[in-house]
Scaffold this motif. Structure first.
Motif, short mmCIF file in Angstrom:
data_model
loop_
_atom_site.label_atom_id
_atom_site.label_comp_id
_atom_site.label_asym_id
_atom_site.label_seq_id
_atom_site.Cartn_x
_atom_site.Cartn_y
_atom_site.Cartn_z
N ARG A 86 0.82 -1.22 0.00
CA ARG A 86 0.00 0.00 0.00
C ARG A 86 0.85 1.26 0.00
O ARG A 86 0.32 2.37 0.15
N ALA A 87 2.18 1.13 -0.16
CA ALA A 87 3.04 2.30 -0.21
C ALA A 87 3.02 2.90 -1.61
O ALA A 87 2.70 2.23 -2.59
N GLU A 88 3.39 4.19 -1.71
CA GLU A 88 3.45 4.86 -3.00
C GLU A 88 4.85 4.78 -3.57
O GLU A 88 5.84 4.93 -2.84
N ILE A 89 4.93 4.54 -4.88
CA ILE A 89 6.21 4.50 -5.57
C ILE A 89 6.10 5.35 -6.83
O ILE A 89 4.99 5.66 -7.30
N THR A 90 7.23 5.71 -7.39
CA THR A 90 7.28 6.50 -8.63
C THR A 90 7.79 5.60 -9.75
O THR A 90 8.82 4.92 -9.58
N VAL A 91 7.08 5.61 -10.86
CA VAL A 91 7.48 4.80 -12.02
C VAL A 91 7.73 5.74 -13.18
O VAL A 91 6.89 6.60 -13.51
N GLU A 92 8.91 5.60 -13.78
CA GLU A 92 9.26 6.41 -14.94
C GLU A 92 9.51 5.49 -16.13
O GLU A 92 10.05 4.38 -15.99
N GLY A 93 9.10 5.95 -17.30
CA GLY A 93 9.34 5.19 -18.52
C GLY A 93 10.16 5.99 -19.49
O GLY A 93 9.94 7.19 -19.67
N PHE A 94 11.15 5.31 -20.13
CA PHE A 94 12.05 5.97 -21.07
C PHE A 94 12.04 5.22 -22.40
O PHE A 94 11.92 3.98 -22.43
N ASP A 95 12.16 5.99 -23.47
CA ASP A 95 12.31 5.44 -24.82
C ASP A 95 11.11 4.60 -25.26
O ASP A 95 11.25 3.67 -26.06
N PHE A 96 9.92 4.92 -24.74
CA PHE A 96 8.70 4.28 -25.24
C PHE A 96 8.28 4.95 -26.55
O PHE A 96 8.82 6.00 -26.95
N ALA A 97 7.32 4.34 -27.22
CA ALA A 97 6.79 4.95 -28.43
C ALA A 97 6.11 6.27 -28.04
O ALA A 97 5.40 6.33 -27.03
N PRO A 98 6.35 7.33 -28.78
CA PRO A 98 5.75 8.63 -28.40
C PRO A 98 4.24 8.64 -28.54
O PRO A 98 3.66 8.00 -29.41
N ASN A 99 3.61 9.39 -27.63
CA ASN A 99 2.16 9.64 -27.68
C ASN A 99 1.35 8.35 -27.72
O ASN A 99 0.46 8.15 -28.54
N THR A 100 1.68 7.44 -26.82
CA THR A 100 0.94 6.19 -26.71
C THR A 100 0.37 6.08 -25.31
O THR A 100 0.79 6.77 -24.37
N THR A 101 -0.62 5.21 -25.17
CA THR A 101 -1.25 4.98 -23.88
C THR A 101 -1.32 3.49 -23.62
O THR A 101 -1.17 2.66 -24.54
#
Length: 599
Positions: free
Chosen positions: A99-114
């Protein structure tokens, strides 16, 4: 001063009315500023702004990163580093408590995607933590709260993104939307055609200026009323016998074809004999009776021919259906036309027989008025009035028995008959033997009352009944819209008839023409343009109503729209809303053009 007080009182009353209205409708302005409500509204509006009509082939990327819940005693090991240029996740911190909060970062993914960010415990179940939205550089950053799942082994954070590739194409929802909107348009077309055919004759009975002219003496009206149920029963019985006979003849295709060809020829020869070109004054009563009897047999033969033609049409349609391929619906339509004709023959025959008996019965009543002595007239007037009143109210009692199944003849037959007889006798005492009754106005009142009752019931309610009768689907919608169209168009048509110029009517009647000729030559020429306009407008209305009755099982695009709304699939629902808007706009333009060219 007095005027000022009245204005002040009116303002005060209006204030109280609107204050009570706010209380009754539960106006709650605090909900407008609720963050939860605003977030939900924004989500729905964004979904509606992106209708699910077009789709692409999609390329999917799956990127995973380990996460320890809770942190191991020795600390979380370093996650492997992905090669440069490939999509990767960076989790900060790499381990945390449930139940703790964490930060997730993404790099070099396809631009403007969900796509979703899922938490994968050792069981392999995907638990969504949030929704990824990458920027133009393929980067995203989001803070999420871990699920309450613990394990000594590393668990996974999985990011799934999809990118459109290739050419656009109709989505499955787009194809379903097009199919259903076409179904909706034709539902409205069939309902309008059916309703118009029934509304036109009914509108003349609902026109006060025409029905005011219809009067009759009590004996004439009473005998016509007494003849109606007899004619209905006799016509339905005879036509039923002819239908049973036609089934025996249609057991052989050759016999059926031969009968279809021979019956009209025989009828034509019989009518030439029965209706000579020149009537001789010396024709005896027996000869005339024989001619009428032969004409009656010719009419029965005509009904038999219609039965045979309908059965032959059904056989033809069923034979054509498997060989027409993509046009098999034409064969099915031909077969159903035959079934419709066969199904309508019994009620049509009953109505024709009722009219055929009622008309001479009315003339007989008029003859009684003209030839009965004043001494006997009151007794005949009283007897006929009582009999007609008893018949009418007894039939109403039979209707009550059918609806409520009281199974008490005293309440549903004997008492109604007695009350009707008393009412008819009172009417006979009130109106002398020679007085004219406003029978036309009575028919007008009954017709308008029935039409008003039908119009007060929305098609959304009618379709529930028809869905029980014929099943859920567009056919139930057509019947519901058709019935509502009859009530609405008959009212509009009748009001148009009431507003016509009276001069042509008086001129036609002055020539000695009967009422039917008056309608054909004086009424119809004045009402054709507005009738066309009203019919087109009703088609436009039925298209819009077809989108609503689907909510109650009436088929059409409304049924699909309801499903998507119930599933909270607002993007799919947006496609149906867009299709409805386009079709309604096109229908409005088309009806305007047709009205400008024909009216």
């Amino acid at each position: 001063m007095k005027r000022s007080l009245v204005i002040a009182a009116a303002i005060l009353v209006g204030f109280v009315v609107f204050a009570y209205g706010f209380a009754v409708t539960q106006v709650d302005l605090t909900e407008l500023g609720s963050p939860t409500r605003q977030e939900s509204l924004a989500r729905i509006l964004r979904a509606l702004a992106r209708p699910d009509f077009i789709e692409f082939e999609q390329e999917q990327y799956v990127v995973e990163a380990p996460i320890y819940v809770p942190c191991p005693a020795t600390g979380a090991p370093e996650a492997p580093v992905a090669p440069a240029g490939e999509p990767r996740l960076v989790v900060t911190p790499p381990c945390a408590e449930p139940r703790a909060e964490i930060t997730v970062e993404g790099f070099d993914f396809a631009p403007n995607t969900t796509g979703p960010l899922n938490f994968i415990p050792p069981s392999g179940v995907s638990l969504q933590l949030g929704q990824i939205e990458t920027d133009a550089n393929g980067y995203f950053r989001m803070t999420v709260r871990l699920r309450d799942r613990t394990s000594d082994e590393p668990q996974l954070l999985r990011a799934v993104t999809r990118r459109n590739v290739g050419q656009p194409r109709l989505s499955r929802n787009g194809i379903d939307t097009i199919n259903k909107i076409v179904e909706t348009v034709f539902m409205a077309l069939l309902a309008t055609a059916l309703g118009t055919l029934l509304a036109i004759p009914i509108s003349f009975f609902a026109a006060q200026n025409l029905m005011r002219m219809v009067t009759g003496t009590l004996p004439s009206v009473a005998l016509s009323i007494l003849a109606l149920p007899i004619g209905l029963w006799l016509g339905a019985t005879v036509v039923g016998w002819i239908g049973a006979l036609s089934l025996a003849l249609t057991s052989s295709l050759g016999l059926n074809v031969g009968a279809v060809i021979a019956t009209p020829l025989v009828i034509l020869g019989v009518m030439r004999w029965a209706i000579p070109g020149e009537e001789k004054p010396a024709t005896s009563l027996v000869a005339r009776a024989m001619r009428w009897a032969v004409l009656g047999l010719a009419l029965l033969g005509g009904i038999l021919a219609l039965y045979l033609v309908s059965d032959l049409t059904v056989a033809l349609g069923e034979a054509l259906t498997p060989v027409l391929g993509a046009f098999a619906f034409i064969g099915d339509f031909i077969a159903k036309l035959g079934l419709i004709v066969r199904g309508l023959l019994a009620p049509a025959g009953a109505l024709v027989a009722a009219g055929a008996l009622s008309s001479p019965a009315g003339k007989l009543g008029q003859t009684l008025v003209e030839r009965t002595s004043p001494q006997v007239a009151p007794a005949i007037n009283l007897a006929l009035g009582a009999a007609a009143g008893a018949t009418v109210v007894a039939l109403l009692g039979a209707a009550v028995e059918w609806f409520y199944q009281l199974r008490n003849p005293t309440l549903t037959l004997y008492w109604p008959a007695a009350i009707g007889a008393a009412g008819g006798a009172a009417l006979a005492i009130r109106y002398p033997f020679y007085a004219s009754l406003p029978i036309g106005l009575a028919i007008y009142t009954v017709t308008r009352t029935v039409l008003n009752a039908l119009r007060s019931i929305e098609a959304l309610i009618m379709v529930i009944v028809f869905a029980v009768w014929v099943g859920i689907g567009p056919f139930a919608g057509v019947l519901a819209l058709g019935l509502h169209t009859v009530a609405s168009l008959a009212k509009l048509y009748s009001e148009q008839v009431e507003s016509i110029a009276p001069g042509p009517l008086e001129a036609i009647l002055a020539t000695g023409a009967n009422r039917l000729q008056m309608i054909v030559y004086a009424v119809i020429p004045q009402i054709v343009p507005p009738y066309i306009s009203f019919t087109m407008y009703r088609w436009d209305i039925n298209v819009r109503m077809s989108t609503i009755i689907g909510f109650a099982g009436g088929g059409g695009i409304g049924f699909l729209l309801q499903q998507n709304i119930n599933l909270l699939n607002y993007r799919a629902a947006s496609a149906q809303i867009l299709a409805i808007a386009i079709v309604v706009s096109l229908m409005d333009y088309l009806s305007s053009e047709l009205r400008s060219r024909t009216v």
